[in-house]
Design a protein around this motif. Structure first.
Motif, short mmCIF file in Angstrom:
data_model
loop_
_atom_site.label_atom_id
_atom_site.label_comp_id
_atom_site.label_asym_id
_atom_site.label_seq_id
_atom_site.Cartn_x
_atom_site.Cartn_y
_atom_site.Cartn_z
N HIS A 86 -20.78 -0.04 12.76
CA HIS A 86 -20.55 -0.61 11.44
C HIS A 86 -21.61 -1.66 11.13
CE1 HIS A 86 -16.71 1.41 11.04
NE2 HIS A 86 -16.39 1.00 12.24
N SER A 87 -22.10 -1.64 9.91
CA SER A 87 -23.03 -2.67 9.47
C SER A 87 -22.25 -3.91 9.08
CB SER A 87 -23.83 -2.17 8.26
OG SER A 87 -24.55 -1.02 8.61
N PRO A 88 -22.88 -5.08 9.18
CA PRO A 88 -22.20 -6.30 8.78
C PRO A 88 -21.91 -6.28 7.29
CG PRO A 88 -24.51 -6.73 9.18
CD PRO A 88 -24.24 -5.35 9.66
N PRO A 89 -20.73 -6.75 6.88
CA PRO A 89 -20.38 -6.70 5.47
C PRO A 89 -21.24 -7.65 4.66
CG PRO A 89 -18.79 -8.00 6.70
CD PRO A 89 -19.72 -7.38 7.70
N PRO A 90 -21.50 -7.32 3.40
CA PRO A 90 -22.28 -8.23 2.56
C PRO A 90 -21.48 -9.49 2.28
CG PRO A 90 -21.34 -6.47 1.23
CD PRO A 90 -21.05 -6.13 2.65
N PRO A 91 -22.16 -10.58 1.90
CA PRO A 91 -21.45 -11.82 1.60
C PRO A 91 -20.43 -11.61 0.48
CG PRO A 91 -23.82 -12.20 1.70
CD PRO A 91 -23.61 -10.73 1.74
N GLU A 92 -19.32 -12.29 0.58
CA GLU A 92 -18.28 -12.17 -0.43
C GLU A 92 -18.80 -12.67 -1.77
OE1 GLU A 92 -13.98 -14.28 -1.30
OE2 GLU A 92 -14.66 -13.98 0.77
N LYS A 93 -18.45 -11.95 -2.83
CA LYS A 93 -18.89 -12.32 -4.17
C LYS A 93 -18.31 -13.68 -4.54
CE LYS A 93 -21.23 -8.61 -5.28
NZ LYS A 93 -22.68 -8.68 -5.56
N GLY A 94 -19.12 -14.50 -5.16
CA GLY A 94 -18.64 -15.78 -5.63
C GLY A 94 -18.86 -16.93 -4.67
N LEU A 95 -19.29 -16.65 -3.45
CA LEU A 95 -19.55 -17.73 -2.52
C LEU A 95 -20.77 -18.52 -2.96
CD1 LEU A 95 -19.01 -16.13 1.03
CD2 LEU A 95 -17.46 -17.60 -0.25
N ARG A 96 -20.70 -19.80 -2.82
CA ARG A 96 -21.82 -20.65 -3.22
C ARG A 96 -22.87 -20.68 -2.12
NH1 ARG A 96 -19.57 -25.90 -6.30
NH2 ARG A 96 -18.35 -26.28 -4.42
N LYS A 97 -24.13 -20.83 -2.53
CA LYS A 97 -25.25 -20.60 -1.64
C LYS A 97 -25.76 -21.89 -1.01
CE LYS A 97 -26.82 -16.59 -4.34
NZ LYS A 97 -26.81 -15.54 -3.32
N VAL A 98 -26.04 -21.81 0.28
CA VAL A 98 -26.68 -22.91 0.99
C VAL A 98 -27.79 -22.33 1.86
CG1 VAL A 98 -24.54 -24.25 1.05
CG2 VAL A 98 -25.16 -22.85 3.03
N VAL A 99 -28.77 -23.17 2.15
CA VAL A 99 -29.88 -22.79 3.01
C VAL A 99 -29.70 -23.51 4.35
CG1 VAL A 99 -32.40 -22.89 3.35
CG2 VAL A 99 -31.44 -22.41 1.08
N VAL A 100 -29.93 -22.77 5.44
CA VAL A 100 -29.78 -23.33 6.78
C VAL A 100 -31.10 -23.18 7.52
CG1 VAL A 100 -28.48 -23.29 8.94
CG2 VAL A 100 -27.35 -22.68 6.79
N VAL A 101 -31.69 -24.28 7.95
CA VAL A 101 -32.93 -24.26 8.71
C VAL A 101 -32.60 -24.49 10.17
CG1 VAL A 101 -35.21 -25.27 9.01
CG2 VAL A 101 -34.21 -25.16 6.72
N MET A 102 -32.93 -23.51 11.01
CA MET A 102 -32.61 -23.57 12.42
C MET A 102 -33.89 -23.44 13.24
SD MET A 102 -29.28 -21.02 12.28
CE MET A 102 -28.57 -21.55 13.84
N GLY A 103 -33.80 -23.77 14.51
CA GLY A 103 -34.95 -23.66 15.39
C GLY A 103 -34.85 -24.62 16.55
N ALA A 104 -35.70 -24.42 17.53
CA ALA A 104 -35.70 -25.27 18.72
C ALA A 104 -36.34 -26.61 18.41
CB ALA A 104 -36.45 -24.58 19.86
N THR A 105 -36.12 -27.57 19.29
CA THR A 105 -36.73 -28.88 19.17
C THR A 105 -38.25 -28.76 19.04
OG1 THR A 105 -34.99 -30.00 20.40
CG2 THR A 105 -37.15 -31.05 20.40
N GLY A 106 -38.81 -29.42 18.04
CA GLY A 106 -40.26 -29.44 17.88
C GLY A 106 -40.83 -28.38 16.97
N ALA A 107 -39.98 -27.50 16.43
CA ALA A 107 -40.50 -26.40 15.61
C ALA A 107 -40.83 -26.83 14.19
CB ALA A 107 -39.49 -25.25 15.58
N GLY A 108 -40.38 -28.01 13.76
CA GLY A 108 -40.71 -28.49 12.43
C GLY A 108 -39.62 -28.31 11.39
N LYS A 109 -38.36 -28.27 11.81
CA LYS A 109 -37.25 -28.01 10.90
C LYS A 109 -37.13 -29.08 9.81
CE LYS A 109 -34.23 -28.10 14.24
NZ LYS A 109 -35.15 -28.30 15.38
#
Length: 466
Positions: free
Chosen positions: A24-47
């Motif tokens: 099964h493919s992952p389901p698409p995001p639920e309609k109506g959800l508000r959008k946020v951006v998440v910046v991830m990465g290891a220490t020192g990558a410049g997040k």
């Protein structure tokens, strides 16, 4: 002779067949959800740098820190908080807001962060979550948290029970062995050194009589670690770089921290009677200087050291003190490099096995040069521009996210509960504990492991020939 492989204690079969889940493919995001951006990465990558740069391309950007140490007040240099002048007027949240002595859990972070994020969205802004602590981000997007299950529990305290059975609260090995006796399945889910979670499991058991492992069955197992049913529609930016680049950055950054007053910071919170398992003292860079400060204060009490600032210690002509300082700095660098590896492994697992749709941005080329500070042109071209394009597509409603093709999540195999939770013990590497099939496979490919295995094989051949 020790086995060259690993011993693993398998878990009971999961409630759902893994092969069926993988189809099964992952389901698409639920309609109506508000959008946020998440910046991830290891220490020192410049997040943090990337998060601030996004503010020049999108209106209303506000940064929410998801760092388990930066949330505490104090140790600004050691925890690498973004200085005010580098924030460039972009609002930053959850920096230095918690008392350093308080335990701050994933649940606490979620309960603090969600109202902040919703407030930013209500103002028409764009929340950018910047995380070095992946479990904090998971607390925002995953509907399952162990902390919720332990909420509002009445009953015996753990100390009461430990007194009854003759165990001490600080006996880490004893507590883990006790958990193995009452709930071996739950013990398999925890690294033996994760003292805080071991205590939480024991507290839950003593308060309710329920086995912690029972909480990880059925629907809870399906939800754990996965962003399904998230309260937000998240765009995950994974800022990455090659290990040799990050290692070099870590080493240089620690040297800069020493010059910027790290020793004075740690000295100000040093307490020879304190433990390093709660609050800000858990931060990498505190425990490492314990022996150095014990010697420093002993010399100061006898009047052999008269200066008040530790920053000038590096220039003292005291071989013992200088040796302890050099050893502590080396240990700080080594432990930070280990943290980088743990963070990278965790991100790989989230992307490959837990259906996190991570947009991988390789920052390695942006850092090439004579120093570790990427030039503005290289940084903007290699990092900022592709991230801006990804976020712009994400914010537009025509994004049927290209990364949902086979290159990231949908085509990746998903692991069963058994594969994700089984502990492997590498006897060739001094009984090192690895959690899950992915971490074990990564460990087997490591240079140190292969060298140790080769030496053991040579030793075995020598014994046989004799």
């Amino acid at each position: 002779m020790a086995h060259l492989g690993a011993s693993a204690a398998p878990l009971p079969s999961p409630d759902h067949d893994a092969s069926e889940e993988a189809s099964h493919s992952p389901p698409p995001p639920e309609k109506g959800l508000r959008k946020v951006v998440v910046v991830m990465g290891a220490t020192g990558a410049g997040k943090s740098r990337l998060a601030v740069d996004l503010a020049s391309h999108f209106a209303g950007v506000e940064v929410v820190s998801a760092d388990s140490m930066q949330v505490y007040g104090g140790l600004d240099v050691l925890t690498n908080k973004v200085p005010l002048h580098e924030q460039k007027g972009v609002p930053h949240h959850l920096l230095s807001v918690i008392d350093p002595s308080v335990e701050f859990t994933c649940r606490d972070f979620r309960d603090h962060a969600v109202p902040i994020i919703e407030g930013i969205l209500d103002r028409g802004g764009l929340p950018v979550i910047v995380g070095g602590t992946n479990f904090y981000i998971q607390a925002l997007v995953s509907p399952f948290l162990f902390d919720d299950m332990a909420q509002d529990i009445e009953g015996l305290t753990l100390n009461d029970h430990l007194d009854e059975i003759g165990l001490d609260n600080d006996d880490e090995a004893g507590l883990y062995e006790h958990l193995k006796k009452i709930d071996p399945v739950a013990a398999q889910r925890i690294h033996p050194n994760n003292h805080r979670k071991i205590k939480r499991y024991l507290e839950l058991y003593e308060s309710t009589g329920a086995l912690p492992s029972d909480l990880f069955q059925g629907q809870a197992t399906e939800k754990w670690g996965r962003p399904r049913n998230s309260r937000f529609d998240c765009c995950f930016l994974w800022l990455d770089a090659d290990l040799h680049v990050l290692d070099r950055y870590v080493n240089e950054r620690v040297d800069c921290m020493i010059d910027d007053g790290l020793l004075d910071e740690v000295c100000n919170i040093y307490d020879r009677e304190a433990t390093y398992t709660q609050g800000l003292r858990q931060a990498i860079g505190v425990r490492e200087f314990d022996e150095f400060f014990r010697f420093y204060f002993a010399r100061k009490e006898t009047g052999e050291i008269k200066m008040d600032s530790c920053t000038t210690m590096a220039g003292l002509h005291d071989d013992n003190l200088k040796g302890l300082l050099d050893e502590a700095v080396s240990q700080l660098k080594a432990n930070t490099r280990r943290l980088v590896r743990r963070q990278k492994r965790r991100l790989h697992r989230l992307n490959k096995y837990f259906e996190w749709n991570l947009h991988h941005i390789d920052a390695t080329e942006a850092f090439y040069g004579n120093d570790m500070c990427a030039t503005a042109d290289s940084w903007n071209m290699k990092i900022v521009k592709p991230c801006v394009d990804i976020v712009r597509d994400f914010l537009s409603d025509d994004a049927i996210l290209a990364s949902r093709d086979g290159s990231s999540v949908t085509g990746s195999p998903r692991m069963s509960s058994r594969e994700l939770w089984t502990q492997y013990v590498c006897e060739a590497c001094d009984n090192r504990v690895l959690r899950g099939t992915h971490e074990w496979e990564q460990h087997k490919q490591g240079r140190c492991h292969r060298k140790r295995v080769q030496r053991l094989k040579q030793k075995a051949s020598t014994v046989i020939s004799l």
